[in-house]
Design a protein around this motif. Structure first.
Motif, PDB file in Angstrom:
ATOM      1  N   LEU A   1      14.128  49.739  20.029  1.00  0.00           N
ATOM      2  CA  LEU A   1      13.181  50.604  19.319  1.00  0.00           C
ATOM      3  C   LEU A   1      13.869  51.783  18.663  1.00  0.00           C
ATOM      4  O   LEU A   1      13.469  52.212  17.568  1.00  0.00           O
ATOM      5  CB  LEU A   1      12.108  51.119  20.296  1.00  0.00           C
ATOM      6  CG  LEU A   1      11.245  50.063  20.992  1.00  0.00           C
ATOM      7  CD1 LEU A   1      10.235  50.742  21.907  1.00  0.00           C
ATOM      8  CD2 LEU A   1      10.531  49.191  19.970  1.00  0.00           C
ATOM      9  N   LEU A   2      14.899  52.333  19.325  1.00  0.00           N
ATOM     10  CA  LEU A   2      15.604  53.507  18.830  1.00  0.00           C
ATOM     11  C   LEU A   2      17.104  53.270  18.965  1.00  0.00           C
ATOM     12  O   LEU A   2      17.542  52.430  19.754  1.00  0.00           O
ATOM     13  CB  LEU A   2      15.212  54.761  19.631  1.00  0.00           C
ATOM     14  CG  LEU A   2      13.751  55.220  19.553  1.00  0.00           C
ATOM     15  CD1 LEU A   2      13.517  56.363  20.523  1.00  0.00           C
ATOM     16  CD2 LEU A   2      13.389  55.633  18.142  1.00  0.00           C
ATOM     17  N   PRO A   3      17.915  54.010  18.225  1.00  0.00           N
ATOM     18  CA  PRO A   3      19.364  53.948  18.435  1.00  0.00           C
ATOM     19  C   PRO A   3      19.733  54.441  19.833  1.00  0.00           C
ATOM     20  O   PRO A   3      18.997  55.210  20.465  1.00  0.00           O
ATOM     21  CB  PRO A   3      19.924  54.876  17.343  1.00  0.00           C
ATOM     22  CG  PRO A   3      18.854  54.940  16.308  1.00  0.00           C
ATOM     23  CD  PRO A   3      17.566  54.801  17.035  1.00  0.00           C
ATOM     24  N   SER A   4      20.890  53.997  20.298  1.00  0.00           N
ATOM     25  CA  SER A   4      21.303  54.323  21.663  1.00  0.00           C
ATOM     26  C   SER A   4      21.479  55.825  21.869  1.00  0.00           C
ATOM     27  O   SER A   4      21.154  56.357  22.947  1.00  0.00           O
ATOM     28  CB  SER A   4      22.603  53.593  21.993  1.00  0.00           C
ATOM     29  OG  SER A   4      23.618  53.934  21.063  1.00  0.00           O
ATOM     30  N   ALA A   5      21.984  56.533  20.847  1.00  0.00           N
ATOM     31  CA  ALA A   5      22.174  57.983  20.978  1.00  0.00           C
ATOM     32  C   ALA A   5      20.839  58.694  21.153  1.00  0.00           C
ATOM     33  O   ALA A   5      20.689  59.606  21.976  1.00  0.00           O
ATOM     34  CB  ALA A   5      22.921  58.525  19.767  1.00  0.00           C
TER      35      ALA A   5
ATOM     36  N   MET B   1      19.313  58.137  24.631  1.00  0.00           N
ATOM     37  CA  MET B   1      19.899  59.014  25.637  1.00  0.00           C
ATOM     38  C   MET B   1      19.284  60.412  25.564  1.00  0.00           C
ATOM     39  O   MET B   1      18.951  61.020  26.590  1.00  0.00           O
ATOM     40  CB  MET B   1      21.412  59.083  25.429  1.00  0.00           C
ATOM     41  CG  MET B   1      22.141  59.964  26.433  1.00  0.00           C
ATOM     42  SD  MET B   1      23.898  60.021  26.110  1.00  0.00           S
ATOM     43  CE  MET B   1      23.934  60.798  24.496  1.00  0.00           C
ATOM     44  N   VAL B   2      19.101  60.931  24.347  1.00  0.00           N
ATOM     45  CA  VAL B   2      18.524  62.268  24.192  1.00  0.00           C
ATOM     46  C   VAL B   2      17.078  62.283  24.686  1.00  0.00           C
ATOM     47  O   VAL B   2      16.633  63.233  25.355  1.00  0.00           O
ATOM     48  CB  VAL B   2      18.616  62.707  22.718  1.00  0.00           C
ATOM     49  CG1 VAL B   2      17.906  64.039  22.521  1.00  0.00           C
ATOM     50  CG2 VAL B   2      20.062  62.825  22.279  1.00  0.00           C
ATOM     51  N   VAL B   3      16.317  61.228  24.364  1.00  0.00           N
ATOM     52  CA  VAL B   3      14.921  61.159  24.812  1.00  0.00           C
ATOM     53  C   VAL B   3      14.852  61.109  26.340  1.00  0.00           C
ATOM     54  O   VAL B   3      14.008  61.777  26.969  1.00  0.00           O
ATOM     55  CB  VAL B   3      14.229  59.937  24.181  1.00  0.00           C
ATOM     56  CG1 VAL B   3      12.867  59.696  24.825  1.00  0.00           C
ATOM     57  CG2 VAL B   3      14.054  60.145  22.679  1.00  0.00           C
TER      58      VAL B   3
ATOM     59  N   LEU C   1      12.831  58.855  -4.609  1.00  0.00           N
ATOM     60  CA  LEU C   1      11.734  58.045  -4.092  1.00  0.00           C
ATOM     61  C   LEU C   1      12.139  57.420  -2.759  1.00  0.00           C
ATOM     62  O   LEU C   1      13.129  56.701  -2.666  1.00  0.00           O
ATOM     63  CB  LEU C   1      11.368  56.944  -5.093  1.00  0.00           C
ATOM     64  CG  LEU C   1      10.660  57.395  -6.374  1.00  0.00           C
ATOM     65  CD1 LEU C   1      10.396  56.210  -7.285  1.00  0.00           C
ATOM     66  CD2 LEU C   1       9.356  58.103  -6.047  1.00  0.00           C
ATOM     67  N   GLY C   2      11.377  57.719  -1.725  1.00  0.00           N
ATOM     68  CA  GLY C   2      11.676  57.193  -0.402  1.00  0.00           C
ATOM     69  C   GLY C   2      12.653  58.012   0.393  1.00  0.00           C
ATOM     70  O   GLY C   2      13.079  57.586   1.469  1.00  0.00           O
ATOM     71  N   ALA C   3      13.047  59.180  -0.089  1.00  0.00           N
ATOM     72  CA  ALA C   3      14.008  60.020   0.639  1.00  0.00           C
ATOM     73  C   ALA C   3      13.323  60.663   1.828  1.00  0.00           C
ATOM     74  O   ALA C   3      12.246  61.246   1.712  1.00  0.00           O
ATOM     75  CB  ALA C   3      14.589  61.089  -0.290  1.00  0.00           C
ATOM     76  N   LYS C   4      13.954  60.559   2.991  1.00  0.00           N
ATOM     77  CA  LYS C   4      13.449  61.163   4.216  1.00  0.00           C
ATOM     78  C   LYS C   4      14.590  61.829   4.940  1.00  0.00           C
ATOM     79  O   LYS C   4      15.742  61.398   4.840  1.00  0.00           O
ATOM     80  CB  LYS C   4      12.811  60.106   5.123  1.00  0.00           C
ATOM     81  CG  LYS C   4      11.554  59.476   4.534  1.00  0.00           C
ATOM     82  CD  LYS C   4      10.976  58.446   5.468  1.00  0.00           C
ATOM     83  CE  LYS C   4       9.734  57.799   4.866  1.00  0.00           C
ATOM     84  NZ  LYS C   4       9.167  56.759   5.754  1.00  0.00           N
ATOM     85  N   ARG C   5      14.251  62.861   5.669  1.00  0.00           N
ATOM     86  CA  ARG C   5      15.265  63.570   6.442  1.00  0.00           C
ATOM     87  C   ARG C   5      15.658  62.717   7.644  1.00  0.00           C
ATOM     88  O   ARG C   5      14.823  62.337   8.459  1.00  0.00           O
ATOM     89  CB  ARG C   5      14.740  64.919   6.912  1.00  0.00           C
ATOM     90  CG  ARG C   5      15.793  65.781   7.579  1.00  0.00           C
ATOM     91  CD  ARG C   5      15.227  67.139   7.939  1.00  0.00           C
ATOM     92  NE  ARG C   5      16.253  67.979   8.521  1.00  0.00           N
ATOM     93  CZ  ARG C   5      17.074  68.743   7.846  1.00  0.00           C
ATOM     94  NH1 ARG C   5      17.017  68.748   6.531  1.00  0.00           N
ATOM     95  NH2 ARG C   5      17.978  69.491   8.439  1.00  0.00           N
ATOM     96  N   LYS C   6      16.932  62.429   7.762  1.00  0.00           N
ATOM     97  CA  LYS C   6      17.411  61.568   8.834  1.00  0.00           C
ATOM     98  C   LYS C   6      17.495  62.339  10.146  1.00  0.00           C
ATOM     99  O   LYS C   6      17.878  63.507  10.164  1.00  0.00           O
ATOM    100  CB  LYS C   6      18.789  60.998   8.478  1.00  0.00           C
ATOM    101  CG  LYS C   6      18.765  60.081   7.273  1.00  0.00           C
ATOM    102  CD  LYS C   6      20.137  59.516   6.993  1.00  0.00           C
ATOM    103  CE  LYS C   6      20.116  58.606   5.788  1.00  0.00           C
ATOM    104  NZ  LYS C   6      21.442  58.057   5.470  1.00  0.00           N
ATOM    105  N   ASN C   7      17.147  61.663  11.221  1.00  0.00           N
ATOM    106  CA  ASN C   7      17.217  62.266  12.543  1.00  0.00           C
ATOM    107  C   ASN C   7      18.614  62.045  13.105  1.00  0.00           C
ATOM    108  O   ASN C   7      18.997  60.924  13.432  1.00  0.00           O
ATOM    109  CB  ASN C   7      16.165  61.635  13.458  1.00  0.00           C
ATOM    110  CG  ASN C   7      16.183  62.265  14.828  1.00  0.00           C
ATOM    111  OD1 ASN C   7      16.641  63.389  14.981  1.00  0.00           O
ATOM    112  ND2 ASN C   7      15.691  61.542  15.804  1.00  0.00           N
ATOM    113  N   LEU C   8      19.394  63.121  13.193  1.00  0.00           N
ATOM    114  CA  LEU C   8      20.764  63.014  13.665  1.00  0.00           C
ATOM    115  C   LEU C   8      20.917  63.434  15.113  1.00  0.00           C
ATOM    116  O   LEU C   8      22.020  63.398  15.646  1.00  0.00           O
ATOM    117  CB  LEU C   8      21.680  63.869  12.778  1.00  0.00           C
ATOM    118  CG  LEU C   8      21.736  63.417  11.317  1.00  0.00           C
ATOM    119  CD1 LEU C   8      22.574  64.385  10.517  1.00  0.00           C
ATOM    120  CD2 LEU C   8      22.289  62.027  11.199  1.00  0.00           C
ATOM    121  N   ALA C   9      19.847  63.854  15.775  1.00  0.00           N
ATOM    122  CA  ALA C   9      19.861  64.164  17.206  1.00  0.00           C
ATOM    123  C   ALA C   9      20.960  65.150  17.574  1.00  0.00           C
ATOM    124  O   ALA C   9      21.738  64.940  18.488  1.00  0.00           O
ATOM    125  CB  ALA C   9      20.012  62.875  18.024  1.00  0.00           C
ATOM    126  N   GLY C  10      21.056  66.228  16.815  1.00  0.00           N
ATOM    127  CA  GLY C  10      22.026  67.265  17.147  1.00  0.00           C
ATOM    128  C   GLY C  10      23.395  67.068  16.542  1.00  0.00           C
ATOM    129  O   GLY C  10      24.269  67.909  16.722  1.00  0.00           O
TER     130      GLY C  10
END
Length: 485
Positions: free
Chosen positions: A160-164, A167-169, A254-263
């Motif tokens: 569902l989510l990346p491994s990094a 871990m943060v979640v 078009l379609g640009a979103k802020r990426k979640n880099l988790a710190g």
């Protein structure tokens, strides 16, 4: 004849009438505005934010049902290429594609509304989750997976989510201040998650249908960015006509979103790139040139969309030509700079140069020749620090002047020929030629025998000298008479 006072009074009467009319109109507008506000407030009061059906109404509309049914039938039946010669405005398939583009935008907005509903309901359980998972669909999947479980380490979030981020979640969930939700609230939250996932699945079906027809609708745009990206661009823009009217700088976003880099660092993240980054050209471009390639892709995509909107080239040759041009430009950017060519020396002159020589040049070289003192000042002895004018190596250095081992006991300063020439010129100037006695003349004389003695500086002034002074300017001298022969 009316006087000036009468005209002023008439103007005042007209102003008072206009003000009365304006007051009546303002009162009417105020009443209408109050009615509108009351109507809006009534609608807001009837809207129940605890009920998902009051917030999300798209799936129960007849328009949504009809379009999705037609899309499913078209996907099962496939595309009929026999009627793809000319696109007409009344073509049912073309109209269905236009409706699908509009519906995809509505689905996006509906997903955002449902995402806000899920966040409000799930915030008491895990308030930090919305800052860790930004994408609405990923958030809905994670919420449905976790549920009321307090120990997130027992929940399998793999896939569902990346491994990094997993871990943060997990770490954040162990220190969260949230409490378990009530059963009723959890049921509404899960229902909202199911509805968001269903809308996302419907959006994928719509995009798949539009993608399958992109070779017919926008062949030139599909030749540049691919069918999938072209379908997403058209769906986000609201149709091919809207995409053709859009400037290239907006197509890039078009379609640009802020990426979640988790710190992690945001130095390498590209926030100014949308669906264009999913194209093959962008992915195969070196990272240092990707922003330039993105701008070039957006510009050429806009031109191709304008060609497709007017059906200028149904065969797609224009789009393929644009694609080749993009490839050539990117290859040109990657070429190394041309090597610096050695500059040849100029052709030497065959004629001898006219240099001045002779006695005057030799005299000038002698006057300005370097002295022995300057030669010593320009030299330094190995291992021995030189003395300087200001000390500690500051100021002008003296070199080997006055140092032992210089080879000379004493450097004698020779008579400078330049100084002698200047002194001669100064002496030739005739100062005090009027014959008057200078006021600085002294009667004291210094002799090596008697020391200081008195002397008369004008004692010898009246003595007659020899030569012409004794003949021409003497008191006894007379004019000579020369006899002619």
């Amino acid at each position: 004849m009316a006087t000036l006072a009468d005209s002023f009074l008439a103007d005042l009467d007209e102003l008072s009438d206009n003000e009365a009319d304006a007051i009546v109109e303002d009162d009417a507008d105020a009443e209408n505005m109050e009615e509108d506000v009351d109507g809006d407030l009534a609608d807001l009061e009837t809207l129940n934010y605890d009920d998902l059906d009051s917030v999300s109404k798209l799936q129960k509309t007849q328009r949504y049902t009809d379009i999705m049914q037609k899309v499913e039938e078209a996907l099962v039946k496939g595309s009929d290429m026999s009627s793809h010669g000319i696109v007409l405005e009344d073509d049912p398939e073309y109209q269905l594609i236009v409706d699908c583009n509009a519906l995809s935008v509505d689905i996006e907005n509906e997903i955002v509304i449902i995402h806000n509903f899920i966040r409000d309901k799930y915030r008491p359980k895990f308030p930090e989750l919305e800052s860790l998972v930004h994408h609405p669909i990923d958030y809905a999947r994670v919420v449905k997976k976790i549920g009321n479980e307090m120990d997130v380490t027992l929940v399998d979030l793999e896939g569902l989510l990346p491994s990094a981020i997993i871990m943060v979640v997990s770490v954040t969930a162990s220190t969260t201040s949230g409490k378990p939700l009530l059963e009723e609230v959890l049921t509404k939250t899960n229902e909202a998650c199911d509805r968001a996932l269903a809308l996302d699945s419907a959006k994928k079906k719509v995009l798949d249908f539009v993608e399958s027809r992109m070779g017919f609708i926008a062949p030139n745009l599909s030749a540049i960015v691919g069918s999938a990206v072209a379908a997403k661009l058209m769906g986000t823009a609201g149709g091919l006509t809207s995409l053709a009217k859009m400037p290239a700088c907006n197509v890039q976003l078009l379609g640009a979103k802020r990426k979640n880099l988790a710190g992690f660092s945001t130095a390498t993240s590209q926030f100014r790139v949308g669906y264009v980054e999913q194209t093959e050209i962008f992915q195969t471009t070196p990272p240092s040139l990707r922003m330039r390639a993105c701008r070039l892709l957006a510009a050429k995509s806009t031109l191709a969309a304008r060609v497709d909107s007017t059906r200028g080239d149904p065969s797609g040759n224009t789009g393929r030509a644009f694609r080749e041009e993009i490839h050539k430009k990117i290859e040109k950017w990657q070429e190394p700079p041309p090597a610096k060519q050695p500059k040849p020396l100029p052709v030497p002159d065959s004629e001898p140069k006219k240099k001045r020589g002779g006695r005057r040049l030799r005299k000038m070289k002698e006057r300005y020749a370097i002295t022995d003192m300057r030669k010593l000042a320009n030299r330094m002895q190995f291992g021995i620090p030189e003395e300087s004018s200001l000390g500690d190596g500051l100021g002008e250095g003296y070199g080997m002047l006055g140092q032992a081992g210089s080879g000379k006991l004493r450097v004698s300063m020779g008579q400078s020929k330049l100084a002698a020439k200047v002194a001669k010129k100064f002496k030739e100037k005739n100062y005090g030629s009027s014959g008057a006695t200078s006021g600085l003349t002294s009667s004291l004389a210094f002799t090596p025998v008697q020391g200081i003695e008195l002397s008369n500086p004008q004692a010898h002034a009246h003595q007659l000298g020899g030569g012409t002074q004794s003949t021409y300017f003497s008191e006894t001298g007379t004019f000579s008479k020369i006899k002619r022969i």
